[in-house]
Design a protein around this motif. Structure first.
Motif, mmCIF file in Angstrom:
data_model
loop_
_atom_site.group_PDB
_atom_site.id
_atom_site.type_symbol
_atom_site.label_atom_id
_atom_site.label_comp_id
_atom_site.label_asym_id
_atom_site.label_seq_id
_atom_site.Cartn_x
_atom_site.Cartn_y
_atom_site.Cartn_z
ATOM 1 N N VAL A 1 -1.771 -14.038 2.985
ATOM 2 C CA VAL A 1 -0.978 -12.682 2.400
ATOM 3 C C VAL A 1 -0.778 -11.816 3.524
ATOM 4 O O VAL A 1 -1.290 -11.310 4.378
ATOM 5 C CB VAL A 1 -2.185 -12.047 1.480
ATOM 6 C CG1 VAL A 1 -1.399 -10.887 0.881
ATOM 7 C CG2 VAL A 1 -2.362 -13.011 0.380
ATOM 8 N N LYS A 2 0.582 -11.443 3.376
ATOM 9 C CA LYS A 2 1.344 -10.331 3.980
ATOM 10 C C LYS A 2 1.435 -8.909 3.425
ATOM 11 O O LYS A 2 1.685 -9.008 2.024
ATOM 12 C CB LYS A 2 2.771 -10.937 4.470
ATOM 13 C CG LYS A 2 3.345 -9.804 5.441
ATOM 14 C CD LYS A 2 4.649 -10.196 5.791
ATOM 15 C CE LYS A 2 4.898 -11.444 6.650
ATOM 16 N NZ LYS A 2 6.125 -11.624 7.513
ATOM 17 N N CYS A 3 1.014 -7.997 4.003
ATOM 18 C CA CYS A 3 0.837 -6.554 3.245
ATOM 19 C C CYS A 3 1.874 -5.669 4.263
ATOM 20 O O CYS A 3 2.189 -5.883 5.320
ATOM 21 C CB CYS A 3 -0.620 -6.284 3.415
ATOM 22 S SG CYS A 3 -1.534 -7.165 3.002
ATOM 23 N N THR A 4 2.207 -4.802 3.335
ATOM 24 C CA THR A 4 3.181 -3.573 3.844
ATOM 25 C C THR A 4 2.687 -2.411 3.624
ATOM 26 O O THR A 4 2.155 -2.078 2.343
ATOM 27 C CB THR A 4 4.582 -3.904 3.621
ATOM 28 O OG1 THR A 4 5.378 -2.930 4.327
ATOM 29 C CG2 THR A 4 4.620 -3.778 2.089
ATOM 30 N N VAL A 5 2.674 -1.416 4.305
ATOM 31 C CA VAL A 5 2.130 -0.032 4.230
ATOM 32 C C VAL A 5 3.414 0.732 4.091
ATOM 33 O O VAL A 5 4.274 0.937 5.129
ATOM 34 C CB VAL A 5 1.141 0.497 5.222
ATOM 35 C CG1 VAL A 5 0.761 1.671 5.030
ATOM 36 C CG2 VAL A 5 -0.098 -0.508 5.525
ATOM 37 N N LEU A 6 3.658 1.539 3.275
ATOM 38 C CA LEU A 6 4.904 2.457 3.042
ATOM 39 C C LEU A 6 4.363 3.513 3.721
ATOM 40 O O LEU A 6 3.252 4.084 4.092
ATOM 41 C CB LEU A 6 4.939 2.651 1.705
ATOM 42 C CG LEU A 6 5.354 1.537 0.759
ATOM 43 C CD1 LEU A 6 5.527 2.004 -0.582
ATOM 44 C CD2 LEU A 6 6.597 0.919 1.158
ATOM 45 N N ASP A 7 5.571 4.508 3.985
ATOM 46 C CA ASP A 7 5.423 5.696 4.982
ATOM 47 C C ASP A 7 4.709 6.661 4.142
ATOM 48 O O ASP A 7 3.915 7.513 4.873
ATOM 49 C CB ASP A 7 6.937 6.218 5.078
ATOM 50 C CG ASP A 7 7.777 5.214 6.126
ATOM 51 O OD1 ASP A 7 6.802 4.747 7.021
ATOM 52 O OD2 ASP A 7 8.891 5.179 6.326
ATOM 53 N N ILE B 1 1.565 -5.742 12.785
ATOM 54 C CA ILE B 1 2.794 -5.313 13.519
ATOM 55 C C ILE B 1 3.218 -4.277 12.834
ATOM 56 O O ILE B 1 3.804 -4.586 11.712
ATOM 57 C CB ILE B 1 3.818 -6.671 13.819
ATOM 58 C CG1 ILE B 1 3.176 -7.618 14.612
ATOM 59 C CG2 ILE B 1 5.165 -6.081 14.333
ATOM 60 C CD1 ILE B 1 4.008 -8.942 14.869
ATOM 61 N N GLY B 2 3.730 -3.335 13.319
ATOM 62 C CA GLY B 2 4.454 -2.178 12.704
ATOM 63 C C GLY B 2 3.754 -1.767 11.588
ATOM 64 O O GLY B 2 2.525 -1.375 11.677
ATOM 65 N N ASN B 3 4.477 -1.573 10.239
ATOM 66 C CA ASN B 3 3.738 -1.387 8.979
ATOM 67 C C ASN B 3 3.564 -2.529 8.240
ATOM 68 O O ASN B 3 3.326 -2.470 6.891
ATOM 69 C CB ASN B 3 4.786 -0.460 8.363
ATOM 70 C CG ASN B 3 6.028 -1.031 7.799
ATOM 71 O OD1 ASN B 3 6.549 -2.235 8.421
ATOM 72 N ND2 ASN B 3 6.669 -0.501 6.718
ATOM 73 N N ARG B 4 3.369 -3.669 8.752
ATOM 74 C CA ARG B 4 2.819 -4.959 8.169
ATOM 75 C C ARG B 4 1.517 -5.480 8.771
ATOM 76 O O ARG B 4 1.414 -5.376 9.977
ATOM 77 C CB ARG B 4 4.072 -5.939 8.060
ATOM 78 C CG ARG B 4 5.215 -5.102 7.311
ATOM 79 C CD ARG B 4 6.514 -6.361 7.261
ATOM 80 N NE ARG B 4 7.602 -5.761 6.436
ATOM 81 C CZ ARG B 4 8.270 -6.436 5.886
ATOM 82 N NH1 ARG B 4 8.167 -7.691 5.626
ATOM 83 N NH2 ARG B 4 9.198 -5.802 5.111
ATOM 84 N N VAL C 1 0.826 -1.111 0.248
ATOM 85 C CA VAL C 1 0.018 -0.063 0.148
ATOM 86 C C VAL C 1 1.090 1.304 -0.065
ATOM 87 O O VAL C 1 1.581 1.520 1.056
ATOM 88 C CB VAL C 1 -0.863 0.151 1.390
ATOM 89 C CG1 VAL C 1 -1.696 1.353 1.364
ATOM 90 C CG2 VAL C 1 -1.748 -1.228 1.272
ATOM 91 N N GLY C 2 0.804 1.802 -1.135
ATOM 92 C CA GLY C 2 1.597 3.275 -1.355
ATOM 93 C C GLY C 2 0.859 4.579 -1.006
ATOM 94 O O GLY C 2 -0.092 4.628 -0.451
ATOM 95 N N LYS C 3 1.766 5.665 -1.882
ATOM 96 C CA LYS C 3 0.802 6.908 -1.700
ATOM 97 C C LYS C 3 -0.524 7.091 -2.143
ATOM 98 O O LYS C 3 -1.160 7.970 -1.897
ATOM 99 C CB LYS C 3 1.766 7.981 -2.323
ATOM 100 C CG LYS C 3 1.989 7.721 -3.835
ATOM 101 C CD LYS C 3 2.776 8.769 -4.230
ATOM 102 C CE LYS C 3 2.856 8.492 -5.902
ATOM 103 N NZ LYS C 3 3.793 9.637 -6.580
ATOM 104 N N ASN C 4 -0.850 6.117 -3.064
ATOM 105 C CA ASN C 4 -2.261 6.182 -3.637
ATOM 106 C C ASN C 4 -3.237 5.485 -2.635
ATOM 107 O O ASN C 4 -4.393 5.366 -2.946
ATOM 108 C CB ASN C 4 -2.285 5.520 -5.000
ATOM 109 C CG ASN C 4 -1.676 6.183 -6.106
ATOM 110 O OD1 ASN C 4 -1.446 7.468 -5.806
ATOM 111 N ND2 ASN C 4 -1.241 5.802 -7.218
#
Length: 146
Positions: free
Chosen positions: A92-98, A123-126, A69-72
């Motif tokens: 599924v593992k997801c990550t969210v960018l800053d 956990i954190g950004n995931r 998951v990015g800036k959009n």
């Protein structure tokens, strides 16, 4: 247990008749899992138990993030990709960018609500999301029973 349309978006909640035992006595309907019918697919709406969450967390430990998951934030294309990925992998593992406007917890909840999945861990950004697949070609995760 009454289910509303919020539990089953874009579908209808199937009301199941109460099961009867051999003696003709009706069993409580809470023992049977509520289901949601969307088109030809039927989805169970039961929550995961603590043992099942523990099992899924262990399985997700070695996974690389497949959804980013990015800036959009979460667009329709991101939801479509996440739906496809969940159908192929179940877990599924997801990550969210800053640069994203969403936090990991918010993104996980939005994905789970829209895709009729369940959040396993944040956990954190995931985050980790699980949904049982309906594809016969995919090897399914066998969840422990209680």
């Amino acid at each position: 247990m009454a289910l509303s349309k919020s539990h089953c978006p874009n579908g209808t909640v199937e009301s199941q008749p109460p099961a009867t035992s051999m003696l003709g006595v009706e069993e409580t309907p809470l023992l049977r899992a509520p289901r949601c019918r969307i088109g030809k697919r039927t989805i169970n709406l039961m929550a995961l138990s603590k043992k099942q969450i523990k099992q899924l967390r262990a399985l997700a430990n070695h996974l690389n993030p497949l959804i980013i998951v990015g800036k959009n934030d979460l667009s329709d294309a991101a939801y479509a990709q996440a739906d496809e990925t969940l159908e192929k992998h179940e877990l599924v593992k997801c990550t969210v960018l800053d640069g994203s406007g969403l936090g990991a917890k918010d993104a996980a909840q939005h994905l789970a609500d829209r895709l009729r999945a369940q959040v396993v861990q944040v956990i954190g950004n995931r985050c980790v999301i699980y949904r049982e697949t309906h594809d016969e070609k995919v090897t399914k995760i066998r969840l422990v029973r209680e």
